[in-house]
Design a protein around this motif. Sequence first.
Motif, PDB file in Angstrom:
ATOM      1  N   HIS A   7       0.760  -1.126   0.011  1.00  0.00           N
ATOM      2  CA  HIS A   7       0.044   0.136   0.083  1.00  0.00           C
ATOM      3  C   HIS A   7       0.834   1.221   0.098  1.00  0.00           C
ATOM      4  O   HIS A   7       1.736   1.491   0.870  1.00  0.00           O
ATOM      5  CB  HIS A   7      -0.963  -0.070   1.156  1.00  0.00           C
ATOM      6  CG  HIS A   7      -1.850   1.129   1.311  1.00  0.00           C
ATOM      7  ND1 HIS A   7      -3.012   1.038   0.448  1.00  0.00           N
ATOM      8  CD2 HIS A   7      -1.832   2.416   1.659  1.00  0.00           C
ATOM      9  CE1 HIS A   7      -3.772   2.133   0.587  1.00  0.00           C
ATOM     10  NE2 HIS A   7      -3.177   2.929   1.510  1.00  0.00           N
ATOM     11  N   ILE A   8       0.683   1.958  -1.048  1.00  0.00           N
ATOM     12  CA  ILE A   8       1.373   3.453  -1.128  1.00  0.00           C
ATOM     13  C   ILE A   8       0.538   4.524  -0.758  1.00  0.00           C
ATOM     14  O   ILE A   8      -0.617   4.966  -1.491  1.00  0.00           O
ATOM     15  CB  ILE A   8       2.008   3.650  -2.816  1.00  0.00           C
ATOM     16  CG1 ILE A   8       2.739   2.397  -2.925  1.00  0.00           C
ATOM     17  CG2 ILE A   8       2.640   4.810  -2.744  1.00  0.00           C
ATOM     18  CD1 ILE A   8       3.913   1.996  -2.242  1.00  0.00           C
ATOM     19  N   PRO A   9       0.627   5.020   0.557  1.00  0.00           N
ATOM     20  CA  PRO A   9      -0.490   5.968   0.926  1.00  0.00           C
ATOM     21  C   PRO A   9      -0.291   7.570   0.621  1.00  0.00           C
ATOM     22  O   PRO A   9      -0.286   8.214   1.730  1.00  0.00           O
ATOM     23  CB  PRO A   9      -0.133   5.627   2.476  1.00  0.00           C
ATOM     24  CG  PRO A   9       1.258   5.488   2.643  1.00  0.00           C
ATOM     25  CD  PRO A   9       1.594   4.887   1.530  1.00  0.00           C
ATOM     26  N   THR A  61      -1.802   6.418  -4.455  1.00  0.00           N
ATOM     27  CA  THR A  61      -1.340   6.504  -6.001  1.00  0.00           C
ATOM     28  C   THR A  61      -0.132   5.942  -5.986  1.00  0.00           C
ATOM     29  O   THR A  61       0.874   6.680  -5.767  1.00  0.00           O
ATOM     30  CB  THR A  61      -1.580   7.998  -6.275  1.00  0.00           C
ATOM     31  OG1 THR A  61      -2.833   8.209  -6.130  1.00  0.00           O
ATOM     32  CG2 THR A  61      -1.528   8.013  -7.868  1.00  0.00           C
ATOM     33  N   PRO A  62       0.200   4.573  -6.188  1.00  0.00           N
ATOM     34  CA  PRO A  62       1.804   4.331  -6.242  1.00  0.00           C
ATOM     35  C   PRO A  62       2.488   5.010  -7.373  1.00  0.00           C
ATOM     36  O   PRO A  62       3.660   4.975  -7.240  1.00  0.00           O
ATOM     37  CB  PRO A  62       1.461   2.689  -6.572  1.00  0.00           C
ATOM     38  CG  PRO A  62      -0.075   2.411  -6.126  1.00  0.00           C
ATOM     39  CD  PRO A  62      -0.909   3.636  -6.354  1.00  0.00           C
ATOM     40  N   SER A  63       1.914   5.426  -8.447  1.00  0.00           N
ATOM     41  CA  SER A  63       2.488   6.047  -9.469  1.00  0.00           C
ATOM     42  C   SER A  63       3.238   7.476  -8.941  1.00  0.00           C
ATOM     43  O   SER A  63       3.933   7.867  -9.815  1.00  0.00           O
ATOM     44  CB  SER A  63       1.714   6.194 -10.754  1.00  0.00           C
ATOM     45  OG  SER A  63       0.490   6.877 -10.430  1.00  0.00           O
ATOM     46  N   VAL A  64       2.970   7.676  -7.816  1.00  0.00           N
ATOM     47  CA  VAL A  64       3.681   8.776  -7.427  1.00  0.00           C
ATOM     48  C   VAL A  64       5.088   8.779  -6.858  1.00  0.00           C
ATOM     49  O   VAL A  64       6.204   9.539  -6.949  1.00  0.00           O
ATOM     50  CB  VAL A  64       3.119   9.621  -6.271  1.00  0.00           C
ATOM     51  CG1 VAL A  64       1.611  10.201  -6.573  1.00  0.00           C
ATOM     52  CG2 VAL A  64       2.891   8.742  -4.864  1.00  0.00           C
ATOM     53  N   LEU A  65       5.406   7.383  -6.905  1.00  0.00           N
ATOM     54  CA  LEU A  65       6.795   6.995  -6.416  1.00  0.00           C
ATOM     55  C   LEU A  65       7.673   6.967  -7.741  1.00  0.00           C
ATOM     56  O   LEU A  65       7.072   6.802  -9.020  1.00  0.00           O
ATOM     57  CB  LEU A  65       6.729   5.301  -5.953  1.00  0.00           C
ATOM     58  CG  LEU A  65       6.059   5.066  -4.732  1.00  0.00           C
ATOM     59  CD1 LEU A  65       6.318   3.638  -4.477  1.00  0.00           C
ATOM     60  CD2 LEU A  65       6.538   6.024  -3.505  1.00  0.00           C
ATOM     61  N   GLU A  88       2.787 -11.977 -11.638  1.00  0.00           N
ATOM     62  CA  GLU A  88       1.994 -10.808 -12.044  1.00  0.00           C
ATOM     63  C   GLU A  88       2.490  -9.576 -11.234  1.00  0.00           C
ATOM     64  O   GLU A  88       2.479  -9.560 -10.052  1.00  0.00           O
ATOM     65  CB  GLU A  88       0.470 -11.001 -12.008  1.00  0.00           C
ATOM     66  CG  GLU A  88      -0.388  -9.784 -12.195  1.00  0.00           C
ATOM     67  CD  GLU A  88      -1.807 -10.029 -12.062  1.00  0.00           C
ATOM     68  OE1 GLU A  88      -2.561 -10.344 -13.105  1.00  0.00           O
ATOM     69  OE2 GLU A  88      -2.177  -9.782 -10.907  1.00  0.00           O
ATOM     70  N   VAL A  89       3.067  -8.666 -11.814  1.00  0.00           N
ATOM     71  CA  VAL A  89       3.647  -7.276 -10.956  1.00  0.00           C
ATOM     72  C   VAL A  89       2.752  -6.273 -11.536  1.00  0.00           C
ATOM     73  O   VAL A  89       3.184  -5.614 -12.358  1.00  0.00           O
ATOM     74  CB  VAL A  89       4.989  -7.073 -10.908  1.00  0.00           C
ATOM     75  CG1 VAL A  89       5.577  -6.223 -10.092  1.00  0.00           C
ATOM     76  CG2 VAL A  89       5.912  -8.478 -10.725  1.00  0.00           C
ATOM     77  N   THR A  90       1.560  -5.936 -10.535  1.00  0.00           N
ATOM     78  CA  THR A  90       0.745  -4.755 -11.156  1.00  0.00           C
ATOM     79  C   THR A  90       1.025  -3.432 -10.376  1.00  0.00           C
ATOM     80  O   THR A  90       1.518  -3.437  -9.242  1.00  0.00           O
ATOM     81  CB  THR A  90      -0.721  -5.191 -10.776  1.00  0.00           C
ATOM     82  OG1 THR A  90      -1.112  -6.574 -11.327  1.00  0.00           O
ATOM     83  CG2 THR A  90      -1.661  -4.058 -11.343  1.00  0.00           C
ATOM     84  N   LEU A  91       0.970  -2.442 -11.097  1.00  0.00           N
ATOM     85  CA  LEU A  91       1.066  -0.857 -10.444  1.00  0.00           C
ATOM     86  C   LEU A  91      -0.203  -0.084 -10.917  1.00  0.00           C
ATOM     87  O   LEU A  91      -0.781  -0.108 -11.819  1.00  0.00           O
ATOM     88  CB  LEU A  91       2.438  -0.369 -11.141  1.00  0.00           C
ATOM     89  CG  LEU A  91       2.506   1.090 -10.590  1.00  0.00           C
ATOM     90  CD1 LEU A  91       3.197   1.246  -9.151  1.00  0.00           C
ATOM     91  CD2 LEU A  91       3.254   2.147 -11.332  1.00  0.00           C
ATOM     92  N   GLU A  92      -1.046   0.267  -9.758  1.00  0.00           N
ATOM     93  CA  GLU A  92      -1.866   1.372  -9.968  1.00  0.00           C
ATOM     94  C   GLU A  92      -1.463   2.610 -10.220  1.00  0.00           C
ATOM     95  O   GLU A  92      -0.261   2.890  -9.719  1.00  0.00           O
ATOM     96  CB  GLU A  92      -2.785   1.312  -8.554  1.00  0.00           C
ATOM     97  CG  GLU A  92      -3.675   0.192  -8.551  1.00  0.00           C
ATOM     98  CD  GLU A  92      -4.461   0.265  -7.304  1.00  0.00           C
ATOM     99  OE1 GLU A  92      -4.364   1.367  -6.636  1.00  0.00           O
ATOM    100  OE2 GLU A  92      -5.286  -0.484  -7.054  1.00  0.00           O
ATOM    101  N   ALA A  93      -1.829   3.203 -11.171  1.00  0.00           N
ATOM    102  CA  ALA A  93      -1.257   4.485 -11.690  1.00  0.00           C
ATOM    103  C   ALA A  93      -2.350   5.550 -12.048  1.00  0.00           C
ATOM    104  O   ALA A  93      -3.571   5.164 -12.721  1.00  0.00           O
ATOM    105  CB  ALA A  93      -0.167   4.234 -12.799  1.00  0.00           C
ATOM    106  N   ASN A  94      -2.112   6.796 -11.908  1.00  0.00           N
ATOM    107  CA  ASN A  94      -3.018   7.822 -12.390  1.00  0.00           C
ATOM    108  C   ASN A  94      -2.344   8.479 -13.739  1.00  0.00           C
ATOM    109  O   ASN A  94      -1.010   8.514 -13.770  1.00  0.00           O
ATOM    110  CB  ASN A  94      -3.084   8.927 -11.533  1.00  0.00           C
ATOM    111  CG  ASN A  94      -4.173   8.651 -10.467  1.00  0.00           C
ATOM    112  OD1 ASN A  94      -4.926   7.628 -10.482  1.00  0.00           O
ATOM    113  ND2 ASN A  94      -4.344   9.445  -9.201  1.00  0.00           N
TER     114      ASN A  94
END
Length: 379
Positions: A7-9, A61-65, A88-94
């Motif tokens: 979890h990327i908070p 929003t993990p894509s802020v990393l 499977e390696v998934t990244l949620e992104a905006n």
Amino acid sequence: MSGIYIHIPFCKQACHYCDFHFSTSMGKKEAMVNALQNELKMRSGELENETVETIYFGGGTPSVLSSDEINSLIKTVFDEYEVAQNPEVTLEANPDDLSKEKIKELARSPINRLSIGVQSFFEEDLRLMNRAHSAEEALESLKLATDNFDNISLDLIYGIPDMSNARWLENIETALSLGVPHISSYALTVEPQTALASFIKKGLVKNVDDAVAQEHFHILVDRLEKEGFVNYEISNFGKPNYFSRNNTAYWQQKKYLGIGPSAHSFDGTSRAWNINNNPKYIKAIEKGELPLEKEVLSVTDRYNEYVMTGLRTIWGVSLDTIVKDFGENFKKYALRQAEKHIVEHLLYLDGDVLLTTQKGKFLADGLAADLFMLNLSDD
């Protein structure tokens, strides 16, 4: 097989409908990444005899990393755990985070699946939800992503106040035109303590209409199934071989480890969850402590969870599994509770498997609740 959820908070701004745990302050981002790495190391023994099949970055929003931060976390997983050959390696992104360079960096990393939070291709919807991206950014990011990734999912929200059937269908058609193999779609819900709930209470925004949401859902199912998508879980539609392995594992009651503030874990018999406070989480990890609570699930709890998740999927609820895992009385109870819904053509039996009908699919959570065993003995 098992999975790891990280979890990327952090978020750039707060969406009006969201009640997930996040902070819009990035000041502790570096300390958080260090804490996530350390928690991964501290808890590796929990999956000692398991092979990790999925790694999922959610949030927030993990894509802020940065790509380096993402890669450092993935490396820690590979260093500390037994990982399957092709996880499977998934990244949620905006969309606003997915510049051309960022997408190319992600494509060079172990990330092999992107889940892009579009929500709508209409500016008025994005403004109402307070999304950080524009419709143009959504389209551009998806075009760039499809050039670099094969496995892409996008999110859409329906049941938005003043969204007509025509506008909802146009959203669907736009998504289909981009050629993505997976779509996750959710009804807009009004969660307590959110800005959206406050706006509705003050009369600034119309309340959501369940009848409209249900109509939008059926439009979605009909349109996507014509394009070869399988509605394998109420909110998830995938082309064959593109179902989310991570989410499928949740619904099939497989083990997963949740890393980060507010993240949940499940080991088959108990559930644990981390504190939902970033500074307290970081401080605890720095002291070598795990800031989590744990609950051992009763037989009734596990039966209720199996029914709840099973009825949301194409795999349904197996009566044989109920007998094997929970006992004959639970099967009898489930059938007795299901009987009226079978008569109403909301549920049906296919052999020993209880499933929702097309008519009942949107109502699955309520149907499941009616099958829950409450205040009864486990034996």
